[in-house]
Design an enzyme around this catalytic site. Structure first.
Site, PDB file in Angstrom:
ATOM      1  N   ASP A  43       0.696  -0.819  -0.152  1.00  8.98           N
ATOM      2  CA  ASP A  43      -0.340   0.248  -0.093  1.00  8.98           C
ATOM      3  C   ASP A  43       0.837   1.556   0.097  1.00  8.98           C
ATOM      4  OD1 ASP A  43      -2.735   1.223  -0.230  1.00  8.98           O
ATOM      5  OD2 ASP A  43      -2.764   1.030   1.987  1.00  8.98           O
ATOM      6  N   ASN A  48       0.831   7.614   3.153  1.00  9.14           N
ATOM      7  CA  ASN A  48       1.555   6.178   3.615  1.00  9.14           C
ATOM      8  C   ASN A  48       3.095   6.446   3.786  1.00  9.14           C
ATOM      9  OD1 ASN A  48      -1.489   4.746   4.200  1.00  9.14           O
ATOM     10  ND2 ASN A  48      -0.811   3.807   2.321  1.00  9.14           N
ATOM     11  N   ASP A  60       1.640   2.636   7.989  1.00  5.19           N
ATOM     12  CA  ASP A  60       0.583   1.973   7.520  1.00  5.19           C
ATOM     13  C   ASP A  60       0.392   0.740   7.046  1.00  5.19           C
ATOM     14  OD1 ASP A  60      -1.790   1.128   7.038  1.00  5.19           O
ATOM     15  OD2 ASP A  60      -3.621   2.785   5.877  1.00  5.19           O
TER      16      ASP A  60
END
Length: 175
Positions: A43, A48, A60
């Site tokens: 991700d 992030n 994250d």
């Protein structure tokens, strides 16, 4: 002191100054660190990436999994994922993080969020990056070459056709 997310709206002009510098390399090194430990982030995106006191951090880890696929794979934000992951091909999870970092960089450079669907969404996954006004051709060619190397490494028909970028290659340092 509070960490701030690296988003295009607030940091795009600052980001231009940081591109191809040690600050951006910090994220590539963070990916190398987790990949060496058998972890894929899955991700990587501007939301992030955090900045605190000039240090860039990857956060994250809610979608993180093991590279050996011994844990379930939960895909991150589709805007930053290569087509293979969206088609549930999980053979190159570490390379997915590199693709996602490239997509995040591209978003920051273009100054607007990546498309969530449609022809522009598919064009990005095929390496058809539109020219970005106000940016050097050298930078745009770097983005296209990095993207092409990644895509070619995923070809099942011609594995190893070109070397695939990974976090341990300093793609962000001039040679």
């Amino acid at each position: 002191m509070h960490c701030h997310k690296l988003t295009y709206s607030e940091n795009v002009s600052k980001f231009h100054m940081l591109l191809l510098t040690p600050e951006l390399l910090q994220i590539a090194k963070a990916l190398r660190f987790i990949h060496e430990r058998g972890i894929a982030h899955l991700d990587v995106k501007p939301d992030n990436i955090y900045v605190k006191n000039g240090v860039y951090k990857l956060g994250d880890f809610g979608c993180a999994t093991l590279l050996d696929q011994s844990l379930p794979v939960e895909e991150g934000d589709a805007r930053y994922m290569p087509q293979e992951i969206l088609n549930e091909n999980y053979n190159y999870l570490d390379k997915v993080d590199i693709f996602s970092l490239g997509a995040a960089i591209y978003e920051l450079i273009r100054g607007s969020t990546l498309p969530q669907s449609g022809y522009q969404f598919m064009n990005l996954r095929e390496g058809k990056l539109p020219l970005l006004p106000g940016h050097s051709l050298q930078l745009q060619n770097l983005l296209k070459v990095s993207h092409a190397i990644f895509l070619s490494s995923l070809l099942v028909v011609h594995p190893g056709f070109l070397p695939c970028p990974s976090a341990d290659q300093d793609l962000f340092e001039p040679s």
